[in-house]
Design a protein around this motif. Sequence first.
Motif, PDB file in Angstrom:
ATOM      1  N   CYS A 110      17.175   7.600  79.896  1.00 23.71           N
ATOM      2  CA  CYS A 110      17.501   9.011  79.690  1.00 23.71           C
ATOM      3  C   CYS A 110      18.663   9.153  78.710  1.00 23.71           C
ATOM      4  CB  CYS A 110      17.842   9.675  81.022  1.00 23.71           C
ATOM      5  SG  CYS A 110      18.263  11.425  80.860  1.00 23.71           S
ATOM      6  N   GLU A 111      19.728   8.385  78.922  1.00 24.13           N
ATOM      7  CA  GLU A 111      20.878   8.446  78.019  1.00 24.13           C
ATOM      8  C   GLU A 111      20.474   8.079  76.596  1.00 24.13           C
ATOM      9  OE1 GLU A 111      24.098   6.111  79.622  1.00 24.13           O
ATOM     10  OE2 GLU A 111      24.162   7.302  81.467  1.00 24.13           O
ATOM     11  N   ALA A 125      17.099  19.245  75.184  1.00 23.33           N
ATOM     12  CA  ALA A 125      17.495  18.567  76.423  1.00 23.33           C
ATOM     13  C   ALA A 125      16.329  18.449  77.408  1.00 23.33           C
ATOM     14  CB  ALA A 125      18.651  19.321  77.071  1.00 23.33           C
ATOM     15  N   LYS A 126      15.110  18.686  76.946  1.00 25.68           N
ATOM     16  CA  LYS A 126      13.945  18.720  77.851  1.00 25.68           C
ATOM     17  C   LYS A 126      13.394  17.309  78.086  1.00 25.68           C
ATOM     18  CE  LYS A 126      12.037  21.783  75.261  1.00 25.68           C
ATOM     19  NZ  LYS A 126      11.100  22.725  74.654  1.00 25.68           N
ATOM     20  N   ILE A 127      14.241  16.480  78.718  1.00 30.89           N
ATOM     21  CA  ILE A 127      13.905  15.103  79.079  1.00 30.89           C
ATOM     22  C   ILE A 127      14.230  14.988  80.562  1.00 30.89           C
ATOM     23  CG2 ILE A 127      14.413  12.678  78.649  1.00 30.89           C
ATOM     24  CD1 ILE A 127      15.423  13.628  75.819  1.00 30.89           C
ATOM     25  N   TYR A 185       8.071  18.607  76.079  1.00 32.79           N
ATOM     26  CA  TYR A 185       9.069  17.957  76.921  1.00 32.79           C
ATOM     27  C   TYR A 185       8.600  16.549  77.250  1.00 32.79           C
ATOM     28  CZ  TYR A 185       6.044  19.329  80.855  1.00 32.79           C
ATOM     29  OH  TYR A 185       4.981  19.528  81.700  1.00 32.79           O
ATOM     30  N   THR A 220      16.048  14.409  70.171  1.00 34.74           N
ATOM     31  CA  THR A 220      16.618  15.696  70.593  1.00 34.74           C
ATOM     32  C   THR A 220      16.300  16.822  69.613  1.00 34.74           C
ATOM     33  OG1 THR A 220      18.763  15.140  69.619  1.00 34.74           O
ATOM     34  CG2 THR A 220      18.451  14.656  71.971  1.00 34.74           C
ATOM     35  N   LYS A 258      18.491  10.907  74.954  1.00 39.78           N
ATOM     36  CA  LYS A 258      19.334  12.076  74.683  1.00 39.78           C
ATOM     37  C   LYS A 258      20.367  11.826  73.590  1.00 39.78           C
ATOM     38  CE  LYS A 258      18.682  14.543  78.990  1.00 39.78           C
ATOM     39  NZ  LYS A 258      19.277  15.136  80.187  1.00 39.78           N
ATOM     40  N   GLU A 259      20.580  10.553  73.206  1.00 39.25           N
ATOM     41  CA  GLU A 259      21.541  10.268  72.141  1.00 39.25           C
ATOM     42  C   GLU A 259      20.872  10.025  70.788  1.00 39.25           C
ATOM     43  OE1 GLU A 259      23.592   6.939  73.894  1.00 39.25           O
ATOM     44  OE2 GLU A 259      22.269   5.474  72.973  1.00 39.25           O
ATOM     45  N   THR A 264      18.992  11.453  67.746  1.00 37.78           N
ATOM     46  CA  THR A 264      18.792  12.751  67.108  1.00 37.78           C
ATOM     47  C   THR A 264      17.320  13.061  66.847  1.00 37.78           C
ATOM     48  OG1 THR A 264      20.949  12.523  66.080  1.00 37.78           O
ATOM     49  CG2 THR A 264      19.488  14.171  65.144  1.00 37.78           C
TER      50      THR A 264
END
Length: 135
Positions: free
Chosen positions: A11-12, A26-28, A41, A21, A15-16, A18
């Motif tokens: 997840c991290e 943020a739809k993870i 998503y 994202t 979300k890091e 680009t």
Amino acid sequence: MALLTPEQAVCERLKEVTAVTDLLGAKIFPEAPTQGTELPYAVYSRTDSETSQTLKPAPTTRVTQYGIDVEIYAKTKVELHAVGVAVAAALQGWKDMAKGVQGCFQKDSSTREDVEEGVENITISFALFQKPVTV
């Protein structure tokens, strides 16, 4: 302090990056999206795990292989493809020693035909190799 789970690490990572994202925001989500989430998503989950054997007695030296699935849902095949490429690029060959990730490799991918009308889906499966790390 707690152990960083492979799901948290994935997840991290997603979300890091680009490229991910920019397409998903943020739809993870773990396991399932929140109700009413708009497409596209991604949903991630652990499918299995297998601890490797080691000659060293310390448990922190063990590497565990985790099966991780990332399911992507989108409105169109073009959108699905773009998100799939971004997710695969973010995780394929990824290493992050701070998160205990020794390597992450795509195993396969599959599409589902039984998703509701107007929704495209692909599941990308990864093998994630991780040592225990406390965060």
